[in-house]
Every structure is written in C-alpha cells, then in structure tokens.
Design an enzyme around this catalytic site. Structure first.
Site, PDB file in Angstrom:
ATOM      1  N   LYS A 120      -3.989  -8.232  -7.554  1.00  0.00           N
ATOM      2  CA  LYS A 120      -3.588  -8.468  -6.219  1.00  0.00           C
ATOM      3  C   LYS A 120      -3.146  -9.866  -5.738  1.00  0.00           C
ATOM      4  CE  LYS A 120      -5.047 -10.005  -2.196  1.00  0.00           C
ATOM      5  NZ  LYS A 120      -5.688 -11.370  -1.599  1.00  0.00           N
ATOM      6  N   ASP A 138      -4.933  -5.378  -0.690  1.00  0.00           N
ATOM      7  CA  ASP A 138      -6.263  -5.984  -0.314  1.00  0.00           C
ATOM      8  C   ASP A 138      -7.400  -5.229   0.081  1.00  0.00           C
ATOM      9  OD1 ASP A 138      -5.086  -5.931   1.916  1.00  0.00           O
ATOM     10  OD2 ASP A 138      -5.854  -7.944   2.510  1.00  0.00           O
TER      11      ASP A 138
END
Length: 217
Positions: A120, A138
DNA sequence: CTCCCGATAT
DNA sequence: ATATCAGGAG
C-alpha cells in the site's frame, strides 16, 4: 458491477473533483514516503501535526537518519504505533542512504524491501510522488470497493487486482484519491452518508437507517 | 492470526 | 466505552 456503471461512477467522482488531492503533508518523495509510513492506523490530521515540525528538521534520508530513533520518537509520540514506526523510519532512512544515497527509487519491488513499507505505501509513493497509475488499497478503499460492489475482495490485494482490472485507463491516475476521499467523507465506516452520496444509485449497499432530520431552514 | 498504540469520533 | 484511523511484520 457492469462496465457502464463503473464508467458512470468514475465520471461522477471526476466531475465533482477534477483534480483530487491527498491530505498528508509532504515536500518531496522522501517525506511522502515517511508520512505514509507514519499514517498506518492513524488519521491524516494526527500525522500532519507531527510531521510539520519533523520535516522542518528532517526532510531528507540523511537528516532523518541523523535524528536517530530516540530523536524521532520525540516528534511522533502522539501517533499510534509510534515505537514501531520510529524504528522503521530510521531503519529505512539508513537503508536508503546506504543503497541509493538517500534517493527514493520509483520501483515498487525496491520500495517494498524497506522496513515498514508494504504494498500500500509503495503504491501511494509511486502514484503521488511519481505520477504512476497504481491504486493503493487502504482501509477506506477496501471498504468502498466492497460496499459499493465496484471491487469486491476478501483482502486488499484482491481489491487492488479488481480495481486494476475494471478501472478505465483514463481514470487510473486519480482513482486512488477519488475513492479514498469518498470513503473518508461520504462512505464512512460507522455511519455512511448514503443520503448525500453521489453514486448511491450505482451502489450495492442499501442503508437501513434513514437520513438525519433536517435542521429548520 | 496477533501485535503495535495515541488521538479522535460516535 | 468503543470503534476507527491513508498497515506492516512476525
């Protein structure tokens, strides 16, 4: 979700916010990398409060490494998971210094070798600092993808794979910000504001609770 | 899967 | 009081 609905969904988010921007403060790729590493399980506001003073003192890998774990800790004590984060940020600063001279490479495989940097965070840096069409998943995007039916998946990796596949090429650069901002302000975790959602008619999620009563106008 | 972990919203 | 917040590592 059908291709037609997906195109319509992105078209509306685009119309509402043609140039969406993130809310983490940073001044260069290195500070963006640090800000995102610090943002795990924390709010943007809380991170910005700490990185304001921090980046004034250390906006490069060299200066960050010089702070040391104890020095950095004083700046980020107000952020959750701060001990792990202090250790990781100092370690990744030293690693960058040794391996690239402090420069942040636009290379996802390399970025993921840095301590505290996963898929991420690497995707965020590539997208925001280097303008590459990666979609970082996320907590907000994971929730929005699943709730709406745009990108269902049991793990962030699955949601990312689906988003990568169903997002029209022209929208890939900004998809990350559109979806994260939508998740933060409309499609909220606890009480989603479906009554003022611009894509509610395209969404698989139907709220059971009615909109709040209007104040007299 | 668990641990990490303070600030904020509800 | 408790759920949640721009996750990652062991």
């Amino acid at each position: 979700m059908t291709r037609k609905k997906i195109a319509e969904l992105y078209a509306r988010l685009h119309a509402l916010d043609p140039e969406p921007k993130g809310e983490l403060h940073y001044v260069n790729p290195f500070t963006l990398l640090v800000a995102v590493a610090l943002s795990a399980q924390a709010t943007d506001k809380g991170v910005n409060k700490a990185t304001g003073p921090l980046f004034q003192v250390a906006d490069t890998a060299e200066k960050m490494a010089a702070l040391g774990e104890e020095g950095l800790t004083e700046y980020i004590k107000t952020i959750g998971l701060y001990r792990t984060k202090a250790k990781n940020v100092i370690a990744l600063s030293r690693k960058l210094l040794a391996e690239t001279g402090g420069e942040v490479p636009a290379d996802r495989d390399y970025l993921e070798t840095l301590p505290g940097v996963g898929r991420k965070t690497a995707n965020v840096v590539l997208n925001i600092a280097f303008g590459q069409p990666f979609i970082a998943v996320d907590t907000h995007i994971f929730r929005v993808g699943n709730r709406t039916g745009l990108a269902p998946g049991k793990t962030p990796a699955q949601v990312e794979e689906v988003l990568e596949r169903v997002t029209p090429p022209d929208y890939k650069l900004h998809a990350h910000h559109w979806l994260i901002l939508h998740g933060r302000y409309i499609c909220k975790a606890r009480k989603p504001d479906c009554w003022r959602c611009p894509i509610a008619d395209l969404c698989a999620f139907k709220p059971k609770t009615p909109p709040p009563a209007e104040g007299k106008g």
